[in-house]
Design a protein around this motif. Structure first.
Motif, PDB file in Angstrom:
ATOM      1  N   MET A  67      -4.156  -2.636  -7.912  1.00 26.90           N
ATOM      2  CA  MET A  67      -3.078  -1.836  -7.383  1.00 26.90           C
ATOM      3  C   MET A  67      -2.682  -2.459  -6.052  1.00 26.90           C
ATOM      4  SD  MET A  67      -3.150   2.211  -6.451  1.00 26.90           S
ATOM      5  CE  MET A  67      -3.502   2.625  -8.137  1.00 26.90           C
ATOM      6  N   ARG A  68      -1.408  -2.691  -5.886  1.00 28.18           N
ATOM      7  CA  ARG A  68      -0.904  -3.311  -4.662  1.00 28.18           C
ATOM      8  C   ARG A  68       0.071  -2.367  -3.986  1.00 28.18           C
ATOM      9  NH1 ARG A  68       0.250  -9.424  -4.491  1.00 28.18           N
ATOM     10  NH2 ARG A  68      -1.942  -9.248  -4.025  1.00 28.18           N
ATOM     11  N   GLY A  69      -0.057  -2.269  -2.669  1.00 25.25           N
ATOM     12  CA  GLY A  69       0.832  -1.432  -1.889  1.00 25.25           C
ATOM     13  C   GLY A  69       1.494  -2.225  -0.786  1.00 25.25           C
ATOM     14  N   THR A  70       2.354  -1.566  -0.046  1.00 27.90           N
ATOM     15  CA  THR A  70       3.077  -2.234   1.027  1.00 27.90           C
ATOM     16  C   THR A  70       2.561  -1.880   2.413  1.00 27.90           C
ATOM     17  OG1 THR A  70       4.744  -0.486   1.030  1.00 27.90           O
ATOM     18  CG2 THR A  70       5.197  -2.427  -0.328  1.00 27.90           C
ATOM     19  N   ALA A  71       1.639  -0.916   2.495  1.00 23.73           N
ATOM     20  CA  ALA A  71       1.085  -0.504   3.789  1.00 23.73           C
ATOM     21  C   ALA A  71      -0.380  -0.104   3.619  1.00 23.73           C
ATOM     22  CB  ALA A  71       1.878   0.676   4.352  1.00 23.73           C
ATOM     23  N   VAL A  72      -1.157  -0.350   4.657  1.00 27.14           N
ATOM     24  CA  VAL A  72      -2.580   0.007   4.627  1.00 27.14           C
ATOM     25  C   VAL A  72      -2.745   1.508   4.397  1.00 27.14           C
ATOM     26  CG1 VAL A  72      -4.710   0.062   5.974  1.00 27.14           C
ATOM     27  CG2 VAL A  72      -3.253  -1.963   6.049  1.00 27.14           C
ATOM     28  N   GLU A  73      -1.884   2.315   5.005  1.00 28.51           N
ATOM     29  CA  GLU A  73      -1.974   3.764   4.861  1.00 28.51           C
ATOM     30  C   GLU A  73      -1.792   4.194   3.400  1.00 28.51           C
ATOM     31  OE1 GLU A  73       0.093   2.201   7.033  1.00 28.51           O
ATOM     32  OE2 GLU A  73      -1.008   2.583   8.883  1.00 28.51           O
ATOM     33  N   GLU A  74      -0.892   3.529   2.694  1.00 27.49           N
ATOM     34  CA  GLU A  74      -0.658   3.833   1.283  1.00 27.49           C
ATOM     35  C   GLU A  74      -1.921   3.560   0.462  1.00 27.49           C
ATOM     36  OE1 GLU A  74       2.056   2.251  -2.464  1.00 27.49           O
ATOM     37  OE2 GLU A  74       2.305   1.319  -0.502  1.00 27.49           O
ATOM     38  N   ILE A  75      -2.482   2.381   0.624  1.00 24.66           N
ATOM     39  CA  ILE A  75      -3.675   1.989  -0.118  1.00 24.66           C
ATOM     40  C   ILE A  75      -4.868   2.861   0.268  1.00 24.66           C
ATOM     41  CG2 ILE A  75      -5.355   0.106  -0.414  1.00 24.66           C
ATOM     42  CD1 ILE A  75      -2.746  -0.155  -2.054  1.00 24.66           C
ATOM     43  N   ALA A  76      -4.970   3.216   1.540  1.00 26.98           N
ATOM     44  CA  ALA A  76      -6.082   4.069   1.988  1.00 26.98           C
ATOM     45  C   ALA A  76      -6.039   5.430   1.289  1.00 26.98           C
ATOM     46  CB  ALA A  76      -6.038   4.237   3.505  1.00 26.98           C
ATOM     47  N   GLY A  77      -4.851   5.953   1.033  1.00 24.81           N
ATOM     48  CA  GLY A  77      -4.724   7.213   0.311  1.00 24.81           C
ATOM     49  C   GLY A  77      -5.226   7.112  -1.120  1.00 24.81           C
ATOM     50  N   TYR A  78      -4.860   6.028  -1.797  1.00 18.40           N
ATOM     51  CA  TYR A  78      -5.362   5.802  -3.159  1.00 18.40           C
ATOM     52  C   TYR A  78      -6.877   5.625  -3.137  1.00 18.40           C
ATOM     53  CZ  TYR A  78      -0.478   4.731  -4.306  1.00 18.40           C
ATOM     54  OH  TYR A  78       0.876   4.774  -4.480  1.00 18.40           O
TER      55      TYR A  78
END
Length: 54
Positions: free
Chosen positions: A1-12
């Motif tokens: 899973m790839r995101g555009t922000a650390v905050e997004e990935i941290a939520g997942y």
């Protein structure tokens, strides 16, 4: 899973890590500001990272 922000990935990561085996803790890597790998409680292995903006 790839995101555009650390905050997004941290939520997942927070949702997936409940009962999971952490293979690589979520944190910065040479190629990404955020990278981690875990195997969730159902046995599915997830690799999460953030796009490198350079």
């Amino acid at each position: 899973m790839r995101g555009t922000a650390v905050e997004e990935i941290a939520g997942y990561w927070e949702g997936l890590s409940d009962g999971a085996h952490i293979v690589v803790p979520l944190g910065p890597a040479a190629w990404s500001p955020g990278y981690g790998m875990l195997t969730d409680r159902f046995g599915v292995t997830w690799v999460l990272d953030v796009e490198n903006g350079s």
